[in-house]
Design a protein around this motif. Structure first.
Motif, PDB file in Angstrom:
ATOM      1  N   ALA A   1       0.832  -1.206   0.000  1.00 39.18           N
ATOM      2  CA  ALA A   1       0.000   0.000   0.000  1.00 39.18           C
ATOM      3  C   ALA A   1       0.869   1.259   0.000  1.00 39.18           C
ATOM      4  O   ALA A   1       0.583   2.222  -0.724  1.00 39.18           O
ATOM      5  CB  ALA A   1      -0.932  -0.006   1.201  1.00 39.18           C
ATOM      6  N   ALA A   2       1.930   1.241   0.778  1.00 40.91           N
ATOM      7  CA  ALA A   2       2.801   2.414   0.851  1.00 40.91           C
ATOM      8  C   ALA A   2       3.517   2.643  -0.480  1.00 40.91           C
ATOM      9  O   ALA A   2       3.607   3.777  -0.968  1.00 40.91           O
ATOM     10  CB  ALA A   2       3.820   2.240   1.979  1.00 40.91           C
ATOM     11  N   CYS A   3       3.994   1.566  -1.092  1.00 38.98           N
ATOM     12  CA  CYS A   3       4.660   1.691  -2.405  1.00 38.98           C
ATOM     13  C   CYS A   3       3.659   2.191  -3.442  1.00 38.98           C
ATOM     14  O   CYS A   3       3.977   3.052  -4.264  1.00 38.98           O
ATOM     15  CB  CYS A   3       5.235   0.345  -2.848  1.00 38.98           C
ATOM     16  N   THR A   4       2.435   1.629  -3.404  1.00 38.24           N
ATOM     17  CA  THR A   4       1.404   2.029  -4.361  1.00 38.24           C
ATOM     18  C   THR A   4       1.100   3.516  -4.240  1.00 38.24           C
ATOM     19  O   THR A   4       0.970   4.230  -5.236  1.00 38.24           O
ATOM     20  CB  THR A   4       0.120   1.201  -4.134  1.00 38.24           C
ATOM     21  N   GLU A   5       0.987   3.975  -3.004  1.00 37.58           N
ATOM     22  CA  GLU A   5       0.697   5.393  -2.768  1.00 37.58           C
ATOM     23  C   GLU A   5       1.728   6.281  -3.456  1.00 37.58           C
ATOM     24  O   GLU A   5       1.385   7.253  -4.125  1.00 37.58           O
ATOM     25  CB  GLU A   5       0.695   5.635  -1.257  1.00 37.58           C
ATOM     26  N   LYS A   6       2.986   5.914  -3.311  1.00 37.37           N
ATOM     27  CA  LYS A   6       4.055   6.713  -3.932  1.00 37.37           C
ATOM     28  C   LYS A   6       3.990   6.650  -5.453  1.00 37.37           C
ATOM     29  O   LYS A   6       4.187   7.655  -6.142  1.00 37.37           O
ATOM     30  CB  LYS A   6       5.439   6.217  -3.466  1.00 37.37           C
ATOM     31  N   LEU A   7       3.732   5.444  -5.970  1.00 37.49           N
ATOM     32  CA  LEU A   7       3.694   5.274  -7.426  1.00 37.49           C
ATOM     33  C   LEU A   7       2.527   6.047  -8.039  1.00 37.49           C
ATOM     34  O   LEU A   7       2.673   6.704  -9.074  1.00 37.49           O
ATOM     35  CB  LEU A   7       3.594   3.782  -7.778  1.00 37.49           C
ATOM     36  N   LEU A   8       1.365   5.994  -7.376  1.00 32.79           N
ATOM     37  CA  LEU A   8       0.199   6.718  -7.889  1.00 32.79           C
ATOM     38  C   LEU A   8       0.419   8.223  -7.793  1.00 32.79           C
ATOM     39  O   LEU A   8       0.036   8.976  -8.695  1.00 32.79           O
ATOM     40  CB  LEU A   8      -1.075   6.303  -7.133  1.00 32.79           C
ATOM     41  N   ALA A   9       1.070   8.641  -6.717  1.00 31.85           N
ATOM     42  CA  ALA A   9       1.345  10.078  -6.555  1.00 31.85           C
ATOM     43  C   ALA A   9       2.277  10.573  -7.662  1.00 31.85           C
ATOM     44  O   ALA A   9       2.242  11.739  -8.041  1.00 31.85           O
ATOM     45  CB  ALA A   9       1.960  10.339  -5.186  1.00 31.85           C
ATOM     46  N   ALA A  10       3.090   9.671  -8.190  1.00 33.78           N
ATOM     47  CA  ALA A  10       4.001  10.040  -9.274  1.00 33.78           C
ATOM     48  C   ALA A  10       3.329   9.919 -10.646  1.00 33.78           C
ATOM     49  O   ALA A  10       3.970  10.113 -11.681  1.00 33.78           O
ATOM     50  CB  ALA A  10       5.251   9.162  -9.233  1.00 33.78           C
ATOM     51  N   GLY A  11       2.027   9.550 -10.637  1.00 34.83           N
ATOM     52  CA  GLY A  11       1.270   9.529 -11.894  1.00 34.83           C
ATOM     53  C   GLY A  11       1.116   8.177 -12.546  1.00 34.83           C
ATOM     54  O   GLY A  11       0.653   8.099 -13.691  1.00 34.83           O
ATOM     55  N   ALA A  12       1.471   7.083 -11.838  1.00 31.87           N
ATOM     56  CA  ALA A  12       1.262   5.747 -12.415  1.00 31.87           C
ATOM     57  C   ALA A  12      -0.230   5.563 -12.678  1.00 31.87           C
ATOM     58  O   ALA A  12      -1.060   6.037 -11.908  1.00 31.87           O
ATOM     59  CB  ALA A  12       1.759   4.672 -11.455  1.00 31.87           C
ATOM     60  N   SER A  13      -0.573   4.881 -13.791  1.00 34.82           N
ATOM     61  CA  SER A  13      -1.985   4.749 -14.149  1.00 34.82           C
ATOM     62  C   SER A  13      -2.660   3.651 -13.332  1.00 34.82           C
ATOM     63  O   SER A  13      -3.884   3.627 -13.196  1.00 34.82           O
ATOM     64  CB  SER A  13      -2.123   4.451 -15.641  1.00 34.82           C
ATOM     65  N   GLY A  14      -1.898   2.746 -12.773  1.00 37.97           N
ATOM     66  CA  GLY A  14      -2.455   1.682 -11.937  1.00 37.97           C
ATOM     67  C   GLY A  14      -1.324   0.810 -11.420  1.00 37.97           C
ATOM     68  O   GLY A  14      -0.258   0.752 -12.035  1.00 37.97           O
ATOM     69  N   VAL A  15      -1.573   0.162 -10.284  1.00 36.91           N
ATOM     70  CA  VAL A  15      -0.552  -0.701  -9.690  1.00 36.91           C
ATOM     71  C   VAL A  15      -1.177  -2.067  -9.376  1.00 36.91           C
ATOM     72  O   VAL A  15      -2.249  -2.140  -8.776  1.00 36.91           O
ATOM     73  CB  VAL A  15       0.040  -0.097  -8.399  1.00 36.91           C
ATOM     74  N   TRP A  16      -0.515  -3.129  -9.809  1.00 37.22           N
ATOM     75  CA  TRP A  16      -0.948  -4.495  -9.545  1.00 37.22           C
ATOM     76  C   TRP A  16       0.184  -5.178  -8.757  1.00 37.22           C
ATOM     77  O   TRP A  16       1.359  -4.994  -9.103  1.00 37.22           O
ATOM     78  CB  TRP A  16      -1.182  -5.250 -10.849  1.00 37.22           C
ATOM     79  N   VAL A  17      -0.186  -5.918  -7.742  1.00 38.91           N
ATOM     80  CA  VAL A  17       0.828  -6.546  -6.904  1.00 38.91           C
ATOM     81  C   VAL A  17       0.907  -8.036  -7.224  1.00 38.91           C
ATOM     82  O   VAL A  17      -0.116  -8.721  -7.227  1.00 38.91           O
ATOM     83  CB  VAL A  17       0.479  -6.380  -5.404  1.00 38.91           C
ATOM     84  N   ILE A  18       2.095  -8.536  -7.516  1.00 34.56           N
ATOM     85  CA  ILE A  18       2.245  -9.978  -7.657  1.00 34.56           C
ATOM     86  C   ILE A  18       3.324 -10.443  -6.694  1.00 34.56           C
ATOM     87  O   ILE A  18       4.392  -9.851  -6.578  1.00 34.56           O
ATOM     88  CB  ILE A  18       2.503 -10.439  -9.119  1.00 34.56           C
ATOM     89  N   ALA A  19       2.996 -11.488  -5.936  1.00 30.32           N
ATOM     90  CA  ALA A  19       3.885 -11.926  -4.861  1.00 30.32           C
ATOM     91  C   ALA A  19       4.082 -13.441  -4.918  1.00 30.32           C
ATOM     92  O   ALA A  19       3.181 -14.176  -5.304  1.00 30.32           O
ATOM     93  CB  ALA A  19       3.281 -11.544  -3.510  1.00 30.32           C
ATOM     94  N   SER A  20       5.259 -13.886  -4.529  1.00 33.54           N
ATOM     95  CA  SER A  20       5.498 -15.324  -4.551  1.00 33.54           C
ATOM     96  C   SER A  20       4.767 -16.017  -3.401  1.00 33.54           C
ATOM     97  O   SER A  20       4.470 -17.196  -3.483  1.00 33.54           O
ATOM     98  CB  SER A  20       6.999 -15.633  -4.508  1.00 33.54           C
ATOM     99  N   ALA A  21       4.486 -15.268  -2.331  1.00 31.22           N
ATOM    100  CA  ALA A  21       3.766 -15.869  -1.206  1.00 31.22           C
ATOM    101  C   ALA A  21       2.890 -14.834  -0.515  1.00 31.22           C
ATOM    102  O   ALA A  21       3.183 -13.647  -0.563  1.00 31.22           O
ATOM    103  CB  ALA A  21       4.763 -16.453  -0.209  1.00 31.22           C
ATOM    104  N   ALA A  22       1.815 -15.316   0.101  1.00 35.50           N
ATOM    105  CA  ALA A  22       0.950 -14.409   0.877  1.00 35.50           C
ATOM    106  C   ALA A  22       0.304 -15.191   1.996  1.00 35.50           C
ATOM    107  O   ALA A  22       0.110 -16.385   1.898  1.00 35.50           O
ATOM    108  CB  ALA A  22      -0.140 -13.804  -0.011  1.00 35.50           C
TER     109      ALA A  22
END
Ligand SMILES: [Zn+2]
Ligand SMILES: [Zn+2]
Length: 217
Positions: A196-217
């Motif tokens: 969420a914190a990384c997404t916030e920064k990326l969106l604030a920089a104008g990213a059109s969308g963020v998708w998270v892919i993880a090896s484990a959850a």
């Protein structure tokens, strides 16, 4: 060290013969795959409501498997720099899974700033992001940075963790994500605070969308 002598041994149990993804057939059989059946907010099958903070910002989470049993041992072994080839195979599985989920290829692939152990000079998430970028022919963005002095994540609850992280994260070369669809590749998705914190920064920089892919959850 041990796999220097037994390179074909399972990375989880250290005994069985490796079949796939660094695991023996016995360990593979115990992995709880999540994939397409997982919650779009946390990646987990059968999660509870309110699994992550509601203001997470990313479009969805896709996670390969539950962070438990042999899969947890495997991720920890990879975090300790045990086997880069296996980390590449895991990235390949993630890309395949994203394809099955109907996710379009991103413009940019990135990873949260690393902490602790590095794999061939890079944290595991960054190594997997690099591999993912190659596979989907996207640009690798390694501008997510962390200021030193951040309190240990494990000691904080999800809200404070997000707060603490956002303060300590910043972007370098943020024009590279402006208007771009971004995949954030992580080794382990836990509370969602980092994502969420990384997404916030990326969106604030104008990213059109963020998708998270993880090896484990
Ligand atoms: Zn095994
Ligand atoms: Zn969930």
């Amino acid at each position: 060290m041990w796999d220097f002598f037994f390179p074909s041994r399972c990375l989880a149990c250290g005994k069985g013969e490796r079949k796939q993804l660094g695991l023996c057939s016995c360990c593979l059989g115990q992995v709880q795959w999540q994939g397409l059946g997982g919650c779009i907010r946390c990646g987990r099958i059968g999660c509870r409501q309110g699994c992550v903070p509601p203001d997470h910002g990313y479009r969805r989470v896709l996670a390969l498997a539950a962070y438990s049993g042999p899969w947890r041992s495997l991720v920890l072994a990879l975090k300790n720099g045990r086997d880069l080839a296996v980390a590449r195979q895991v990235a390949k599985q993630l890309v395949a899974l994203a394809g099955q989920a109907g996710m379009s290829s991103p413009d940019v692939v990135t990873a949260p700033p690393g902490a602790g152990k590095v794999l061939w000079g890079r944290p595991l998430a960054a190594a997997m992001a690099g591999e993912t970028a190659k596979l989907v022919e996207a640009r690798l963005f390694n501008g997510l940075m962390r200021r030193p002095g951040r309190p240990a994540q494990v000691e904080l609850d999800s809200c404070r963790r997000l707060e603490g992280l956002t303060e300590h994260l910043y972007l370098q070369n943020e024009h590279l994500v402006y208007g771009k669809a971004v995949w954030l590749v992580d080794d382990v998705f836990t509370t969602g605070g980092t994502a969420a914190a990384c997404t916030e920064k990326l969106l604030a920089a104008g990213a059109s969308g963020v998708w998270v892919i993880a090896s484990a959850a």
